[in-house]
Scaffold this motif. Structure first.
Motif, mmCIF file in Angstrom:
data_model
loop_
_atom_site.group_PDB
_atom_site.id
_atom_site.type_symbol
_atom_site.label_atom_id
_atom_site.label_comp_id
_atom_site.label_asym_id
_atom_site.label_seq_id
_atom_site.Cartn_x
_atom_site.Cartn_y
_atom_site.Cartn_z
ATOM 1 N N GLY A 505 0.816 -1.213 0.000
ATOM 2 C CA GLY A 505 0.000 0.000 0.000
ATOM 3 C C GLY A 505 0.846 1.258 0.000
ATOM 4 N N GLU A 506 1.917 1.265 0.802
ATOM 5 C CA GLU A 506 2.772 2.454 0.886
ATOM 6 C C GLU A 506 3.542 2.690 -0.407
ATOM 7 O OE1 GLU A 506 5.069 1.744 4.370
ATOM 8 O OE2 GLU A 506 3.476 2.392 5.735
ATOM 9 N N LEU A 507 3.987 1.609 -1.051
ATOM 10 C CA LEU A 507 4.671 1.775 -2.337
ATOM 11 C C LEU A 507 3.737 2.395 -3.375
ATOM 12 C CD1 LEU A 507 6.650 -1.598 -2.621
ATOM 13 C CD2 LEU A 507 7.623 0.679 -2.295
ATOM 14 N N ARG A 508 2.500 1.917 -3.391
ATOM 15 C CA ARG A 508 1.532 2.435 -4.358
ATOM 16 C C ARG A 508 1.209 3.900 -4.095
ATOM 17 N NH1 ARG A 508 -2.411 -2.919 -4.276
ATOM 18 N NH2 ARG A 508 -1.325 -4.077 -5.925
ATOM 19 N N ILE A 509 1.052 4.253 -2.834
ATOM 20 C CA ILE A 509 0.737 5.648 -2.500
ATOM 21 C C ILE A 509 1.923 6.560 -2.800
ATOM 22 C CG2 ILE A 509 0.159 7.216 -0.596
ATOM 23 C CD1 ILE A 509 -2.167 5.473 -1.602
ATOM 24 N N GLU A 510 3.134 6.086 -2.497
ATOM 25 C CA GLU A 510 4.336 6.873 -2.809
ATOM 26 C C GLU A 510 4.414 7.132 -4.318
ATOM 27 O OE1 GLU A 510 7.869 8.959 -2.284
ATOM 28 O OE2 GLU A 510 6.501 8.198 -0.742
ATOM 29 N N TYR A 511 4.105 6.104 -5.112
ATOM 30 C CA TYR A 511 4.149 6.231 -6.579
ATOM 31 C C TYR A 511 3.147 7.279 -7.062
ATOM 32 C CZ TYR A 511 3.182 5.003 -11.458
ATOM 33 O OH TYR A 511 2.979 5.059 -12.811
ATOM 34 N N ILE A 512 1.893 7.175 -6.628
ATOM 35 C CA ILE A 512 0.867 8.087 -7.140
ATOM 36 C C ILE A 512 1.055 9.500 -6.601
ATOM 37 C CG2 ILE A 512 -0.947 7.855 -5.371
ATOM 38 C CD1 ILE A 512 -1.402 7.678 -9.208
ATOM 39 N N THR A 513 1.642 9.628 -5.410
ATOM 40 C CA THR A 513 1.923 10.954 -4.854
ATOM 41 C C THR A 513 2.944 11.684 -5.718
ATOM 42 O OG1 THR A 513 1.472 10.130 -2.616
ATOM 43 C CG2 THR A 513 2.653 12.210 -2.799
ATOM 44 N N GLN A 514 3.996 10.965 -6.125
ATOM 45 C CA GLN A 514 5.004 11.568 -6.998
ATOM 46 C C GLN A 514 4.381 11.992 -8.333
ATOM 47 O OE1 GLN A 514 8.162 12.314 -6.446
ATOM 48 N NE2 GLN A 514 8.514 11.338 -4.450
ATOM 49 N N LYS A 515 3.507 11.143 -8.873
ATOM 50 C CA LYS A 515 2.856 11.468 -10.137
ATOM 51 C C LYS A 515 1.986 12.720 -10.008
ATOM 52 C CE LYS A 515 4.298 8.087 -12.797
ATOM 53 N NZ LYS A 515 5.167 8.385 -13.971
ATOM 54 N N LEU A 516 1.238 12.812 -8.925
ATOM 55 C CA LEU A 516 0.365 13.969 -8.715
ATOM 56 C C LEU A 516 1.164 15.266 -8.611
ATOM 57 C CD1 LEU A 516 -2.238 12.547 -6.172
ATOM 58 C CD2 LEU A 516 -2.769 13.494 -8.420
ATOM 59 N N TYR A 517 2.317 15.182 -7.992
ATOM 60 C CA TYR A 517 3.105 16.402 -7.782
ATOM 61 C C TYR A 517 3.841 16.813 -9.054
ATOM 62 C CZ TYR A 517 6.064 19.852 -5.518
ATOM 63 O OH TYR A 517 6.683 21.026 -5.159
ATOM 64 N N ASN A 518 4.341 15.855 -9.802
ATOM 65 C CA ASN A 518 5.239 16.159 -10.912
ATOM 66 C C ASN A 518 4.580 16.171 -12.293
ATOM 67 O OD1 ASN A 518 7.780 16.358 -9.406
ATOM 68 N ND2 ASN A 518 7.472 14.184 -8.966
ATOM 69 N N ASP A 519 3.369 15.640 -12.400
ATOM 70 C CA ASP A 519 2.713 15.570 -13.715
ATOM 71 C C ASP A 519 1.291 16.127 -13.592
ATOM 72 O OD1 ASP A 519 1.620 14.943 -16.158
ATOM 73 O OD2 ASP A 519 2.592 12.986 -16.281
ATOM 74 N N LYS A 520 1.055 17.302 -14.192
ATOM 75 C CA LYS A 520 -0.225 17.999 -14.025
ATOM 76 C C LYS A 520 -1.422 17.197 -14.504
ATOM 77 C CE LYS A 520 0.726 21.865 -16.123
ATOM 78 N NZ LYS A 520 0.552 23.256 -16.640
ATOM 79 N N LYS A 521 -1.212 16.305 -15.462
ATOM 80 C CA LYS A 521 -2.363 15.585 -16.015
ATOM 81 C C LYS A 521 -3.061 14.737 -14.946
ATOM 82 C CE LYS A 521 -0.296 11.236 -17.666
ATOM 83 N NZ LYS A 521 -0.044 10.374 -18.830
ATOM 84 N N TYR A 522 -2.294 14.270 -13.965
ATOM 85 C CA TYR A 522 -2.880 13.430 -12.923
ATOM 86 C C TYR A 522 -3.812 14.228 -11.999
ATOM 87 C CZ TYR A 522 0.137 9.543 -14.204
ATOM 88 O OH TYR A 522 0.737 8.513 -14.873
ATOM 89 N N LEU A 523 -3.640 15.558 -11.966
ATOM 90 C CA LEU A 523 -4.489 16.390 -11.120
ATOM 91 C C LEU A 523 -5.930 16.423 -11.618
ATOM 92 C CD1 LEU A 523 -2.034 19.366 -10.486
ATOM 93 C CD2 LEU A 523 -2.580 17.487 -8.922
ATOM 94 N N SER A 524 -6.131 16.058 -12.872
ATOM 95 C CA SER A 524 -7.492 16.041 -13.430
ATOM 96 C C SER A 524 -8.158 14.676 -13.288
ATOM 97 C CB SER A 524 -7.445 16.441 -14.909
ATOM 98 O OG SER A 524 -6.681 15.499 -15.665
ATOM 99 N N TYR A 525 -7.438 13.702 -12.779
ATOM 100 C CA TYR A 525 -8.009 12.362 -12.602
ATOM 101 C C TYR A 525 -9.043 12.375 -11.473
ATOM 102 C CZ TYR A 525 -4.540 9.844 -15.489
ATOM 103 O OH TYR A 525 -3.778 9.362 -16.514
ATOM 104 N N THR A 526 -10.014 11.498 -11.586
ATOM 105 C CA THR A 526 -10.921 11.279 -10.453
ATOM 106 C C THR A 526 -10.190 10.458 -9.395
ATOM 107 O OG1 THR A 526 -11.786 9.199 -11.342
ATOM 108 C CG2 THR A 526 -12.927 11.252 -11.982
ATOM 109 N N ILE A 527 -10.753 10.427 -8.191
ATOM 110 C CA ILE A 527 -10.142 9.616 -7.120
ATOM 111 C C ILE A 527 -10.155 8.146 -7.523
ATOM 112 C CG2 ILE A 527 -10.278 8.954 -4.688
ATOM 113 C CD1 ILE A 527 -9.478 11.864 -5.146
#
Length: 579
Positions: A505-527
């Protein structure tokens, strides 16, 4: 959860077995003659204590430490006071050490764990004693004792919310007791204890699957149990536990009338055994069933019984907590402020216990009435009742509290976001939750070559983001690593600082957190889209894991990140216009 009202019953069967064996051999010891006078009495029957004391004094004079241990264990069994039970448990441990019998020492530590668990509801202390007992049991060939301890350890893990880990203990104990029950030439008393061990293990497995919402497994296991005529005829309490699980399962299937019937039938042996833990759970589900049938009066009657047990025993688990939310709402809609105030206060007390005893579970419970709001509401309502003439002042204070609460929440949100941002930007610093424990001394009983190979494979697993694969389990990963699940579980616990489920779970959250911060396209994704992207099955699980790992909800993080990016764009536009 208390699975048997007589935690010493298996011990009693063992002692009776030895006694019967002596009788068959024609060896009637004085200890056996004394024991015959009280061995059939029920637990907490203090009238047996003077007779047990005769055995204790005789054992002391003769330095017979095995019989001294038996005397102290029976004293705990027949004592009403939980403090006395604990004192006798400590005395039994001392006698066991004097005997230098590792099997006896194991049983003594297990006995103390049982007292902590059943009498005091102190789960960490109980688990500590069970683990000590298990270490000593491994030095013996007593598989019966080892599997009893597997069961007790599984029960504690289940109770505090680690259901997958609990199943790893409960299945071996269930299988062992089942296979033993098939053997011939077993004394009836010993066979009774073995079958009880099997039924109790099966019951606790059902509890785990219920909390994991694996209803298909529940259906098959329940069918196996409730159709067992031997269980129904000879194991009344255990049969009651299965009826209880059947009733809860029927509730989840929206078959509320059947649920009420099963739960009421289960209450007969459960109440007789004074098992207030499961009694409280039955009342909670009876109340919820009647509520679904629009019989509010009957529902409130059962929710009130949950409160009665809470008042008397201070017993509370997450599963019965919503009884108070229903009571509060019921009296709120009727304008009965005093009753609403009382149950709000009770819920505040209940949450304090949950936060103390179940920190893992309580952080994951959805609460319409969170603790801080309960405390504010409780204080405000009490103030309104006591000082009706200052309603305006009370209302002003309430609004101020709400404003301050929102202000504090926003400040805290901003603080947590900045802390998370700092962690993201500092790529060389790992979260404490996933940092390898490379600085720990080597302590696992695994060959060094195997350990190094597993650590290297885990490193490759993380670097190549293979953890994003949905449906990955400990067993599947162990198979891919060409090792067994026990080794892999031990290495992850020791070197990753958490169990397998938390590690993934922590690996997955760490991965998606980095994506959200560094790639703007992920900010438009739904939860839901973000959850799917990192391999997490559901939105609630994703949101809860994100909050637990990052200290902030994903929606709040997205909001703050978008604000940051917008402010950055405004600054850049301002700089260009100035030029």
């Amino acid at each position: 959860m208390k699975t048997s009202p007589k935690p010493y019953s298996i011990l009693l069967f063992i002692l009776l077995f030895h006694a019967v064996s002596s009788e068959l051999r024609g060896q009637y010891s004085e200890f056996y003659q004394i024991r015959k006078r009280y061995e059939d009495r029920k637990e907490n029957d203090t009238s047996a204590l003077p007779l047990v004391q005769i055995s204790i004094e005789k054992a002391k004079r003769e330095k017979n430490y095995h019989e001294l241990y038996n005397g102290y264990k029976f004293s705990g069994y027949f004592s009403e006071s939980k403090n006395s039970k604990l004192i006798y448990a400590d005395s039994a441990i001392e006698a066991a050490f004097l005997s230098k019998d590792e099997a006896l020492i194991s049983r003594a530590y297990m006995g103390k764990g049982i007292v902590y668990y059943y009498s005091f509801k102190k789960y960490k202390q109980a688990l500590d004693q069970y683990l000590k007992a298990y270490e000593y049991s491994k030095k013996t060939k007593d598989q019966y004792q080892q599997n009893k301890l597997q069961y007790h350890i599984g029960v504690v893990k289940s109770y505090i919310g680690f259901y997958d880990d609990a199943l790893d203990n409960l299945y071996p104990s269930k299988n062992y007791f089942y296979n033993e029950s098939l053997k011939k030439d077993i004394h009836p008393n010993i066979l009774f204890g073995i079958k009880r061990g099997y039924f109790n293990s099966l019951h606790q497995i059902l509890v785990c699957y219920r909390n994991l919402r694996d209803y298909k497994r529940i259906d098959s296991l329940l069918a196996l149990a409730v159709n067992d005529q031997n269980l129904k005829d000879n194991y009344t309490l255990e049969y009651g536990y299965f009826l209880k699980e059947k009733g809860i399962n029927e509730f989840h299937k929206a078959d509320f009338r059947s649920s009420i019937t099963s739960l009421n039938q289960s209450l007969i042996p459960i109440k007789k055994a004074k098992d207030f833990a499961w009694e409280s759970v039955c009342y909670a589900y009876l109340g919820k069933s009647y509520l679904r049938l629009n019989n509010e009066k009957k529902a409130i009657e059962y929710f009130t019984k949950v409160d009665s047990i809470f008042q008397k025993e201070e017993f509370m688990i997450p599963e019965v907590r919503d009884s108070y939310e229903c009571l509060i709402q019921y009296y709120k809609t009727r304008g009965e402020a005093k009753s609403q105030l009382y149950y709000t206060g009770q819920l505040v007390k209940a949450d304090n216990i949950l936060n103390r005893k179940f920190p893992y579970l309580s952080s994951k419970i959805f609460r319409e009435y969170d603790t801080s709001k309960l405390n504010e509401t409780h204080h405000q309502e009490k103030k309104t009742l006591q000082r009706e003439k200052v309603i305006f002042i009370g209302g002003t204070i309430f609004l101020l509290v709400i404003f301050l609460h929102r202000y504090w929440k926003e400040q805290n949100l901003q603080k947590n976001y900045r802390l998370l941002e700092e962690r993201i930007l500092n790529k060389n610093v790992k979260s404490n939750k996933t940092q390898d424990r490379q600085d720990n001394p080597y302590s696992l009983e695994i060959e060094k070559e195997i350990l190094d190979d597993l650590l290297k494979k885990l490193e490759d697993f993380e670097k190549k983001n293979k953890f994003l694969e949905s449906g990955i389990t400990l067993y599947k990963l162990a198979s891919k690593f060409q090792t067994n699940s026990t080794y892999l579980s031990q290495v992850i616990n020791e070197y990753k600082g958490s169990n397998f489920k938390k590690y993934i779970g922590e690996l997955r959250i760490e991965y998606i957190t980095q994506k959200l911060y560094n790639d703007k396209k992920y900010l438009s994704y739904t939860i839901e889209g973000l959850a799917e992207e990192c391999g997490i099955a559901s939105r609630p699980n994703f949101s809860n894991l994100f909050q637990e790992y990052n200290g902030i909800r994903p929606r709040d993080f997205i909001k703050k990140r978008m604000e940051d990016l917008k402010n950055k764009e405004n600054l850049e536009e301002g700089a260009i216009s100035c030029e």
